[in-house]
Design a protein around this motif. Structure first.
Motif, PDB file in Angstrom:
ATOM      1  N   GLY A 135      30.934  -4.865  -0.945  1.00 54.82           N
ATOM      2  CA  GLY A 135      32.244  -4.622  -2.332  1.00 54.82           C
ATOM      3  C   GLY A 135      31.765  -4.041  -3.667  1.00 54.82           C
ATOM      4  O   GLY A 135      33.094  -3.672  -4.824  1.00 54.82           O
ATOM      5  N   VAL A 136      30.443  -4.633  -3.815  1.00 54.44           N
ATOM      6  CA  VAL A 136      29.716  -3.925  -5.179  1.00 54.44           C
ATOM      7  C   VAL A 136      29.840  -3.238  -6.456  1.00 54.44           C
ATOM      8  O   VAL A 136      31.610  -2.639  -7.100  1.00 54.44           O
ATOM      9  N   LEU A 137      30.236  -2.164  -5.448  1.00 48.39           N
ATOM     10  CA  LEU A 137      29.991  -0.332  -5.423  1.00 48.39           C
ATOM     11  C   LEU A 137      31.369   0.138  -5.957  1.00 48.39           C
ATOM     12  O   LEU A 137      31.780   0.186  -6.544  1.00 48.39           O
ATOM     13  N   PRO A 138      32.725  -0.308  -5.356  1.00 52.70           N
ATOM     14  CA  PRO A 138      34.026  -0.234  -5.053  1.00 52.70           C
ATOM     15  C   PRO A 138      34.301  -1.380  -6.871  1.00 52.70           C
ATOM     16  O   PRO A 138      35.021  -0.778  -6.789  1.00 52.70           O
ATOM     17  N   ALA A 139      34.453  -2.230  -6.551  1.00 56.11           N
ATOM     18  CA  ALA A 139      34.287  -3.026  -7.257  1.00 56.11           C
ATOM     19  C   ALA A 139      34.088  -2.567  -8.788  1.00 56.11           C
ATOM     20  O   ALA A 139      35.218  -2.812 -10.378  1.00 56.11           O
ATOM     21  N   VAL A 140      32.963  -2.003  -9.128  1.00 47.90           N
ATOM     22  CA  VAL A 140      32.146  -1.957 -10.383  1.00 47.90           C
ATOM     23  C   VAL A 140      32.403  -0.581 -10.320  1.00 47.90           C
ATOM     24  O   VAL A 140      33.245  -0.254 -11.985  1.00 47.90           O
ATOM     25  N   ALA A 141      33.367   0.304 -10.125  1.00 46.71           N
ATOM     26  CA  ALA A 141      33.678   1.546 -10.576  1.00 46.71           C
ATOM     27  C   ALA A 141      34.770   1.713 -10.481  1.00 46.71           C
ATOM     28  O   ALA A 141      35.399   2.500 -11.617  1.00 46.71           O
ATOM     29  N   GLY A 142      35.654   0.478  -9.913  1.00 47.23           N
ATOM     30  CA  GLY A 142      37.409   0.353  -9.853  1.00 47.23           C
ATOM     31  C   GLY A 142      37.192   0.128 -11.735  1.00 47.23           C
ATOM     32  O   GLY A 142      38.046   0.248 -12.600  1.00 47.23           O
ATOM     33  N   VAL A 143      36.136  -1.209 -11.844  1.00 46.54           N
ATOM     34  CA  VAL A 143      36.726  -1.597 -13.113  1.00 46.54           C
ATOM     35  C   VAL A 143      36.659  -0.389 -14.670  1.00 46.54           C
ATOM     36  O   VAL A 143      37.090  -0.273 -15.335  1.00 46.54           O
ATOM     37  N   LEU A 144      35.612   0.311 -14.718  1.00 46.55           N
ATOM     38  CA  LEU A 144      34.746   1.448 -15.242  1.00 46.55           C
ATOM     39  C   LEU A 144      36.269   2.107 -15.359  1.00 46.55           C
ATOM     40  O   LEU A 144      36.494   2.639 -16.083  1.00 46.55           O
ATOM     41  N   ALA A 145      37.064   2.618 -13.734  1.00 40.81           N
ATOM     42  CA  ALA A 145      37.818   3.120 -14.237  1.00 40.81           C
ATOM     43  C   ALA A 145      39.449   3.267 -14.660  1.00 40.81           C
ATOM     44  O   ALA A 145      40.074   3.776 -15.799  1.00 40.81           O
ATOM     45  N   LEU A 146      39.841   2.032 -14.703  1.00 45.30           N
ATOM     46  CA  LEU A 146      40.464   0.234 -15.623  1.00 45.30           C
ATOM     47  C   LEU A 146      40.236   0.725 -17.271  1.00 45.30           C
ATOM     48  O   LEU A 146      41.001   1.114 -17.634  1.00 45.30           O
ATOM     49  N   HIS A 147      39.087   0.985 -17.443  1.00 51.72           N
ATOM     50  CA  HIS A 147      38.299   0.953 -18.676  1.00 51.72           C
ATOM     51  C   HIS A 147      38.206   2.424 -19.275  1.00 51.72           C
ATOM     52  O   HIS A 147      38.097   2.437 -20.560  1.00 51.72           O
ATOM     53  N   ARG A 148      38.469   3.495 -18.477  1.00 51.17           N
ATOM     54  CA  ARG A 148      38.777   4.877 -18.512  1.00 51.17           C
ATOM     55  C   ARG A 148      37.475   4.658 -19.075  1.00 51.17           C
ATOM     56  O   ARG A 148      37.091   5.710 -20.613  1.00 51.17           O
ATOM     57  N   LEU A 149      36.185   4.740 -18.860  1.00 52.17           N
ATOM     58  CA  LEU A 149      35.098   5.323 -18.417  1.00 52.17           C
ATOM     59  C   LEU A 149      33.936   6.216 -17.760  1.00 52.17           C
ATOM     60  O   LEU A 149      34.942   5.927 -16.178  1.00 52.17           O
ATOM     61  N   THR A 150      34.306   6.979 -17.905  1.00 55.82           N
ATOM     62  CA  THR A 150      34.018   8.630 -16.939  1.00 55.82           C
ATOM     63  C   THR A 150      32.309   7.976 -16.552  1.00 55.82           C
ATOM     64  O   THR A 150      31.280   7.843 -17.382  1.00 55.82           O
ATOM     65  N   VAL A 151      32.138   7.906 -14.922  1.00 56.29           N
ATOM     66  CA  VAL A 151      30.982   7.584 -14.691  1.00 56.29           C
ATOM     67  C   VAL A 151      30.134   9.104 -14.708  1.00 56.29           C
ATOM     68  O   VAL A 151      30.711   9.869 -13.960  1.00 56.29           O
ATOM     69  N   LEU A 190      38.342   8.172  -8.833  1.00 52.63           N
ATOM     70  CA  LEU A 190      37.726   8.388  -7.568  1.00 52.63           C
ATOM     71  C   LEU A 190      36.448   7.588  -7.231  1.00 52.63           C
ATOM     72  O   LEU A 190      36.269   7.961  -5.273  1.00 52.63           O
ATOM     73  N   LEU A 191      35.459   7.851  -7.937  1.00 55.42           N
ATOM     74  CA  LEU A 191      34.215   6.739  -7.224  1.00 55.42           C
ATOM     75  C   LEU A 191      34.863   5.254  -6.899  1.00 55.42           C
ATOM     76  O   LEU A 191      34.427   4.942  -5.817  1.00 55.42           O
ATOM     77  N   HIS A 192      35.444   5.074  -7.032  1.00 59.34           N
ATOM     78  CA  HIS A 192      36.332   3.698  -6.456  1.00 59.34           C
ATOM     79  C   HIS A 192      36.957   3.991  -4.997  1.00 59.34           C
ATOM     80  O   HIS A 192      35.919   3.358  -3.976  1.00 59.34           O
ATOM     81  N   ARG A 193      37.197   5.163  -5.535  1.00 59.61           N
ATOM     82  CA  ARG A 193      38.011   5.023  -4.147  1.00 59.61           C
ATOM     83  C   ARG A 193      36.964   5.511  -2.504  1.00 59.61           C
ATOM     84  O   ARG A 193      37.225   5.175  -1.610  1.00 59.61           O
ATOM     85  N   ILE A 194      36.007   6.253  -2.917  1.00 61.49           N
ATOM     86  CA  ILE A 194      34.422   6.877  -2.500  1.00 61.49           C
ATOM     87  C   ILE A 194      33.568   5.613  -2.224  1.00 61.49           C
ATOM     88  O   ILE A 194      33.341   4.871  -1.278  1.00 61.49           O
ATOM     89  N   GLY A 195      33.550   4.652  -2.633  1.00 61.60           N
ATOM     90  CA  GLY A 195      32.832   3.580  -2.787  1.00 61.60           C
ATOM     91  C   GLY A 195      33.893   1.908  -1.888  1.00 61.60           C
ATOM     92  O   GLY A 195      32.503   1.721  -0.321  1.00 61.60           O
ATOM     93  N   ARG A 196      34.665   1.697  -1.689  1.00 60.55           N
ATOM     94  CA  ARG A 196      35.744   1.316  -0.318  1.00 60.55           C
ATOM     95  C   ARG A 196      35.567   1.950   1.063  1.00 60.55           C
ATOM     96  O   ARG A 196      35.177   1.345   1.589  1.00 60.55           O
ATOM     97  N   ALA A 197      35.247   3.507   0.923  1.00 68.54           N
ATOM     98  CA  ALA A 197      35.552   4.222   1.999  1.00 68.54           C
ATOM     99  C   ALA A 197      33.869   3.713   2.440  1.00 68.54           C
ATOM    100  O   ALA A 197      33.624   3.395   3.859  1.00 68.54           O
ATOM    101  N   LEU A 198      32.854   4.205   2.024  1.00 66.98           N
ATOM    102  CA  LEU A 198      31.512   3.614   2.061  1.00 66.98           C
ATOM    103  C   LEU A 198      31.428   2.133   2.527  1.00 66.98           C
ATOM    104  O   LEU A 198      30.592   1.564   3.822  1.00 66.98           O
ATOM    105  N   GLU A 199      32.488   1.270   1.979  1.00 65.75           N
ATOM    106  CA  GLU A 199      32.092  -0.529   2.329  1.00 65.75           C
ATOM    107  C   GLU A 199      33.078  -0.799   3.620  1.00 65.75           C
ATOM    108  O   GLU A 199      31.953  -1.320   4.182  1.00 65.75           O
ATOM    109  N   GLY A 200      33.019   0.150   4.331  1.00 61.88           N
ATOM    110  CA  GLY A 200      33.845   0.551   5.641  1.00 61.88           C
ATOM    111  C   GLY A 200      33.392   0.725   6.185  1.00 61.88           C
ATOM    112  O   GLY A 200      32.977   0.356   8.094  1.00 61.88           O
ATOM    113  N   ALA A 201      32.354   1.759   6.001  1.00 63.08           N
ATOM    114  CA  ALA A 201      31.335   2.235   7.118  1.00 63.08           C
ATOM    115  C   ALA A 201      29.802   2.027   7.029  1.00 63.08           C
ATOM    116  O   ALA A 201      29.346   2.224   7.751  1.00 63.08           O
TER     117      ALA A 201
END
Length: 832
Positions: free
Chosen positions: A658-674, A774-785
């Motif tokens: 869960g590292v990728l979706p967690a980090v991507a989500g935190v960055l999105a909450l802080h309005r940081l564009t990846v 968006l990257l958070h949602r992608i990360g969650r899907a990849l984590e499940g795969a």
């Protein structure tokens, strides 16, 4: 008079009869355009005349239509511009009662009304103080009452306009310029205002006013047709929306196109742009002539004084001597314009149009419309292939920078460009619906050449750069990939212009691959040898690479502010440096053998020691990015201060799900564009024992405001990993707070397996509507795969995001083709 109008007259003159007749008229499909506008004006004239007569008006009064209504140009939802004119002899109460008997029925129907009550003297005084009132009175037309009173006012107002032209026309010019600055250019806007934008109906009205002053006149070729097209479009817009609007919004364009019997919204926009371009060009020419005449008038008294009064003026005919300065063979400067020399023989000189255009652009002077018209009418076509002189003049024209644009527009106005380059017709006035693009396709090509002119010192063949810039999007308008279609067209045009076989091939290659560098740099892993090798194979030579590098920058700068940045420039420069090494025979480093940096190792040790995430933030500017090998004399390199290209965020934490979706989500909450993310597992033997640590190297940028503190990011990341921070819920709350614009539906996401030939990972490309998380949602899907993400590369243009993911199986091997396709389908379903 039609039967419809007779029936309307036979009914009572009240609002009911007029409203019914008006409704029938507006829904007559067989009558549209000018006939319908004229019929609607006549129907309204009769109704208002009936209201005026029924009110038993006093002597010395008249009802007058002014402005657009005065010109009998009534669109379905147009305002009624009315003036109640009286000679001042009637009682004020009687005049007020008469006004009420006319205004109130209009209001009762819900029609917009712009009204005034004045004597001729008051109207004249108001016009002297208010330019817009004066313009409206130039089109005054009597509806009922004392026609002589109206005729006298028209005569007086027109005489005032002509007498005051030296003062009023500069005022009108300033008004038009201010409006253009505020509303933009109609011919380039995706949602143009048909009336207020530059090249719209207001400018057409201003040209009529200039002509009425007798001081100058507009070029008449196509002007009436252009004005009629904008009026027809406004009529259709009013009928499609049921509202009094002049803004051609995106969601209304299909309905307006259908109302006009056009194929689609793109056809509609192209016709609107054509009309606006005609009016804009006429506007430029007219105001240039007005300023020239006014300048000459102001100079004559001083000249007469210098020549000693009447005797001096008599010796020169009362006019200053006109100087003609040679610029090129058959081309001279006269009175601030480029014109043909007296000895020029355009009917015998096919190169003269290009020679005159190049001389005008290099001199920074306008090309006389009379000269362009004569060249279009008499100059013979160039032989194919062109002679060397013609090719050199084209390159000179393109290399003039900003001065190229008005000269090119003059050539286009008379059809010379399409005679020189027949394939230009397909891109002429073609809209680009991607909001990232500022210009239509044809203007974008010219703007790219303008930008390329400032980069010519960086390349060995400036001529090939300029021509490739002019042709790089020439394939738009043809089916399929415009780069592929453009390669064929560019090959034909380069040969037509007279380049040899080798140069023609180079231009065609540049057109085919004009997006290669920026798309690869922003969407692919540059540490992957396959990425660099594929670009080197496509480019072929160092000279072509050099050309593509400059073309990439010119293209992006000419697209719009969102298409180029220091971050993109640094990525492209890094890619170019790596590809140049391959073309020079240098070996590529093995990414698997690369050791972690000192900082990554330090953070990894700390994460292993504490068992918690460790963060480091670094601001990067253009001076810390990879150095550019461009010519130091190039003007583009003269930057006063470093420009931020983003922030490097390095995170180390014990490897866990869960590292990728967690980090991507935190960055999105802080309005940081990846922008990019590299993930690697680091195995560290330490005194604390051995263990695997995940190191993530991110490139991010703040959407707005300042960067968040590293401590806050770390705290939220810890909460996201332990499940106490519900990132999906927080992101959903934010998205709900910003509803999408009415009428705009985003296309569904598309996920594909990219043919990247990577030996390190399987490459998955996600194209979707950009949105927070968006990257958070992608990360969650990849984590499940149950796949491992090696790196992620994010590219955003406008509302569209292209995210490229390098993924492997948990053991580091590539996904078999079937598994890769299944993963793409899974991602697409999750994002949809």
């Amino acid at each position: 008079m039609t039967s419809l109008e007779v029936n309307a007259q036979n009914e009572d003159s009240g609002p009911g009869g007029y409203a019914a007749a008006r409704l029938l008229l507006l829904h007559e499909k067989e009558r549209s355009g000018p006939p319908r506008r004229t019929a609607l004006a006549r129907l309204t004239d009769d109704w208002l005349a009936g209201l005026f007569a029924a009110a038993a008006p006093p002597r010395g009064t008249a009802l007058v239509a002014v402005g657009g209504y005065g010109r009998s140009e009534l669109s379905p939802r147009s305002d009624l511009d009315l003036l109640l004119l009286h000679d001042g002899t009637a009682d004020k109460a009687a005049i007020a009662a008469l006004a009420d008997r006319i205004w109130y029925p209009v209001w009762d129907l819900g029609l917009a009304l712009d009204h005034s009550v004045r004597t001729p003297a008051e109207a004249r005084a108001t016009a002297a103080d208010d330019l817009k009132v004066h313009l409206g009175l130039l089109d005054a037309r009597p509806l009922a009452g004392d026609a002589g009173l109206v005729a006298a006012l028209r005569t007086t107002v027109l005489a005032d306009w002509r007498n005051q032209a030296p003062r009023r026309l500069p005022e009108l010019d300033a008004l038009c310029r201010e409006r253009a600055e505020r509303m933009g250019e109609l011919q380039f806007l995706l949602e143009p205002d048909l009336k207020e934008a530059r090249g719209g109906l207001r400018d057409a009205q201003a040209l009529r006013a200039v002509a009425a002053s007798w001081l100058a006149d507009a070029p008449r070729e196509g002007l009436d047709r252009a004005r009629r097209r904008l009026l027809d479009t406004r009529d259709a817009l009013h009928l499609a929306t049921g509202r009094a609007t002049d803004r051609l919004a995106l969601q209304e364009q299909d309905a307006v196109a259908a109302e006009l019997g056009l194929l689609d919204a793109d056809t509609l926009l192209r016709e609107v742009y054509e009309a606006a371009r005609t009016i804009s060009y006429a506007t430029d020419v007219t105001w240039r002539e007005v300023n020239r005449v006014l300048k000459a008038r102001s100079a004559r008294p001083r000249l007469r004084s210098l020549l000693g009064g009447r005797s001096g003026a008599g010796r020169t005919g009362g006019k200053p001597p006109i100087e003609r300065t040679p610029l090129a063979e058959g081309v001279v400067e006269m009175d601030g314009e480029v014109v043909l020399a007296r000895t020029a023989r355009p009917e015998r000189d096919p190169v003269l149009p290009l020679r005159a255009a190049a001389a005008a652009a290099q001199s920074g002077l306008p090309l006389s419309p009379h000269a362009v018209r004569r060249l279009a009418a008499t100059a013979p076509p160039l032989p194919v292939p062109w002679p060397a002189e013609a090719r050199e003049e084209l390159v000179t024209l393109l290399g003039a920078g900003e001065a190229t644009v008005p000269v090119w527009e003059a050539l286009e106005a008379e059809g010379i460009v399409t005679r020189l380059l027949p394939d230009w017709e397909r891109v002429r006035c073609r809209p680009q619906r991607n909001p990232v693009h500022t210009w239509t396709v044809d203007r974008h090509l010219v703007e790219t050449a303008v930008r390329a002119a400032s980069l010519t010192r960086r390349v060995g063949r400036p001529d090939l750069l300029l021509v490739a810039a002019l042709l790089h999007d020439i394939g738009k308008g043809w089916p399929g990939d415009h780069s592929v279609a453009g390669e064929t067209i560019a090959r034909d045009l380069a040969a037509r212009v007279g380049f040899d076989r080798t140069d023609t091939a180079t231009v065609a290659t540049a057109v085919r691959h004009h997006l290669l560098l920026v798309e690869t740099a922003t969407r692919r892993d540059l540490d992957d040898p396959a990425t660099v090798e594929s670009v080197a194979a496509a480019v072929g030579t160092l000279g072509t690479l050099e050309l593509l590098h400059a073309l990439t920058e010119a293209d992006a700068l000419a697209t719009g502010p969102a298409a180029w940045s220091s971050w993109r420039a640094s990525l492209v420069a890094d890619l170019v440096k790596r590809v140049a090494g391959v073309l020079a025979g240098e070996p590529l480093p093995d990414p698997e053998a690369a050791a972690p940096s000192a900082e990554q190792e330090r953070l990894a040790i700390e994460a292993l020691r504490t068992g918690e995430p460790v963060l480091a933030l670094h601001t990067r500017d253009e001076h810390t990015a990879e150095p550019d090998d461009s010519d130091p004399d190039d003007s583009a390199s003269d930057e006063a201060a470093p420009e931020p290209v983003g922030v490097e965020l390095v995170i180390a934490l014990p490897d866990q799900p869960g590292v990728l979706p967690a980090v991507a989500g935190v960055l999105a909450l802080h309005r940081l564009t990846v922008r990019a993310a590299d993930l690697r597992a680091v195995d560290l033997p330490t005194g604390l024992g051995s263990g695997s640590v995940l190191v993530l190297d991110w490139r991010v940028a703040a959407e707005y405001g300042s960067l968040p503190e590293a401590a806050r990011l770390r705290a939220d990341l810890v909460r996201a990993l332990d499940g106490s921070l519900d990132i999906p819920a927080r992101l959903a709350e934010r998205e709900a707070a910003y509803p999408r614009r009415r009428g705009l539906t985003a296309p569904p996401p598309r996920v594909t397996v990219a043919a990247a030939d990577s030996r390190l990972a399987t490459v998955i490309e996600v194209r979707a509507q950009d949105a927070p998380g968006l990257l958070h949602r992608i990360g969650r899907a990849l984590e499940g795969a149950a796949v491992r993400v090696r790196s992620a590369h994010v590219s955003t243009l406008g509302a569209n995001a292209v995210d490229t993911l390098y993924v492997t199986r948990p053991d580091g091997s590539l996904l078999p083709p079937e598994e890769a396709v299944d993963l793409a389908r899974t991602l697409e379903a999750a994002l949809g």
